[in-house]
Design a protein around this motif. Structure first.
Motif: not given
Length: 492
Positions: A169-172, A251-255, A416-420, A260-271
């Motif tokens: 749920l973190a991407p949003f 479609i736009a929502l899933l994109a 830094r990554w941040s939720p949408l 954002n979920f891909t950016a979350l996994l590649s970013s360490g800031s939220e971990q």
């Protein structure tokens, strides 16, 4: 014979003149002059007669001052060259003997570069030397040439934590998820309502069955979210408008979610469980410390903040174990053990840029600056301050910063990554709202057209027929139940 001797005398005289001219050219050549000035531990006083010579003390710290091929180079050396060119002085660089920046020892004397200036072993100190009130009482500082603060340097694998059970749920943000739930329910309700009102979708309410019940509408909306075609399939134009807009929305929502979920996994800031100094005090996994005798250590000692006092008490009780002697030792210890280093944020940014497994925590406290230290009675303080300001205004200091802080990592650790947030999807929500409005309007138009034709046959007003049609379609469950009961009694 006399001619031979005369010829040899002329040749020797010519060679001596050429040699003297070559030496004079080398002496006046700017490149040779700069090379003589930047010599490590060499005195340039004899080569630059007529120019004042300053003894400069510094400390070896990457990237400010480094030894490369028996020569000194780095940010501070380039800064020193620029200042010497502007103010017309020569200099002799020496590395501080005890390897310290400058603090009051137990016997009341100053150590490090501050001590060398007070003992007149050096004229100025050009190094990452923090301007503090205690140092300002005994020496003078120029305008800061670099701004910094106090941060926390960590190793990524020591602070990364397992993802939470609801990490998907973190991407949003929470507000975005709330808005999406409301949009889903509203869209399904509009499908249900429009399918009941439209005569093209449901021509004879008393004889036909409407497949777009509220539960079926919910299932239709959920199927679109999963990019699956589900039944019932819309037939009326009004229902198709709402369905098409909802498909575009999903479609736009899933994109956006996938990106954002891909950016979350590649970013360490939220971990990072350690985001602030308070988080550092509360945890028990990592030891933490700073440079022994540095301004950072005395910042926590003199601070009235309870969190800062706890940090100082921890470091003071374990000073032999958690305090380090050099910056290089601190970085090496962070990389090799469960240790967090508290120090200058600008130096930590450099470490994170050159060692991709390191990261600096977001919080930075104690804004401060690096200045050039001189004796209190020195006439060079104001001249150097003006020169530093000119270098800043011309952009030379920014150029030096970019030159020596260049990253070797594929990504920058400070990204830094941040939720949408809902604002990012504002246009998408607006498009959905317009589509729903168009669908409802189209359904009303379709029902009005049928009511107009029916009014001509039964010889009633269009408004009355329209009202009857709408009441019949909105109360169809009750009427169906009554007709079923009536038919059941007749069969009995």
């Amino acid at each position: 014979m006399d001619k031979g001797l005369h010829f040899m005398f002329c040749v020797i005289t010519t060679m001596l003149l050429l040699r003297e001219s070559s030496q004079t050219g080398e002496k006046n050549d700017p490149k040779m002059l700069a090379a003589s000035k930047s010599g490590f531990g060499t005195d340039s006083r004899g080569r630059d007669e007529g120019l004042p010579t300053l003894t400069v003390t510094t400390i070896l710290e990457d990237p400010y001052v480094m030894v490369r091929s028996a020569e000194l180079e780095g940010y501070c050396i380039d800064l020193l060259k620029a200042l010497a060119a502007m103010l017309h002085f020569s200099y002799k660089v020496k590395v501080v003997g005890d390897g310290q920046y400058g603090a009051i020892s137990s016997n009341g004397n100053w150590t490090g570069m501050i001590g060398e200036i007070l003992r007149q072993e050096a004229d100025i100190a050009v190094a990452p030397l923090t301007v503090t009130s205690a140092r300002e009482e005994v020496v003078s500082f120029t305008t800061p040439f670099l701004q910094t603060g106090i941060g926390i340097l960590l190793r990524k694998d020591t602070v990364s934590q397992e993802m939470s059970f609801f990490h998907f749920l973190a991407p949003f943000s929470k507000e975005t998820w709330t808005g999406l739930l409301f949009a889903y329910v509203l869209t399904c309700f509009c499908l249900f309502l429009v399918a009941r009102l439209s005569p093209c979708e449901w021509n004879e309410p008393k004889n036909e069955e409407n497949h777009f019940t509220f539960l079926n509408s919910l299932w239709f909306g959920a199927g679109a979210l999963a990019l699956q075609g589900v039944t019932p399939r819309p037939k009326a134009l009004s229902v198709r408008v709402i369905a098409a807009v909802w498909w575009l929305f999903t479609i736009a929502l899933l994109a956006a979610y996938i990106a954002n979920f891909t950016a979350l996994l590649s970013s360490g800031s939220e971990q990072l469980p350690i985001q602030t100094f308070e988080d550092l005090v509360k945890q028990r996994k990592l030891e933490f410390g700073t440079l022994d005798g540095s301004s950072t250590f005395y910042f926590f000692k003199n601070s009235k903040n309870p969190i800062h006092q706890m940090i100082y008490e921890y470091m003071d009780k374990r000073r032999d174990h958690v305090l380090v002697k050099t910056y290089q030792e601190a970085v090496q210890r962070v990389m090799e053990s469960n240790y967090a280093f508290i120090g200058e944020s600008i130096s930590q940014d450099l470490a994170a840029a050159r060692h991709c497994n390191l990261i600096r925590a977001p919080e930075v406290i104690g804004a401060r600056g690096f200045g050039i230290a001189t004796t209190q009675a020195s006439l060079w303080t104001k001249k150097l301050s003006i020169a530093v300001l000119k270098l800043r205004e011309s952009g030379d200091l920014d150029h030096l910063r970019n030159k020596w802080w260049e990253t070797s990592c594929l990504h920058k650790s400070r990204d830094r990554w941040s939720p949408l947030q809902p604002q990012a999807l504002g246009g998408l929500f607006l498009t959905l709202a317009i589509g729903l409005a168009l669908g409802v309007i189209a359904a009303v138009v379709e029902l009005s057209n049928k009511s107009r034709h029916a009014a001509g046959h039964v010889k009633k007003s269009c408004c009355s027929v329209f009202t009857e049609e709408m009441c019949t379609r909105l109360r169809i469950k009750e009427n169906t139940r009554q007709s079923q009961e009536t038919s059941g009694r007749a069969n009995a």
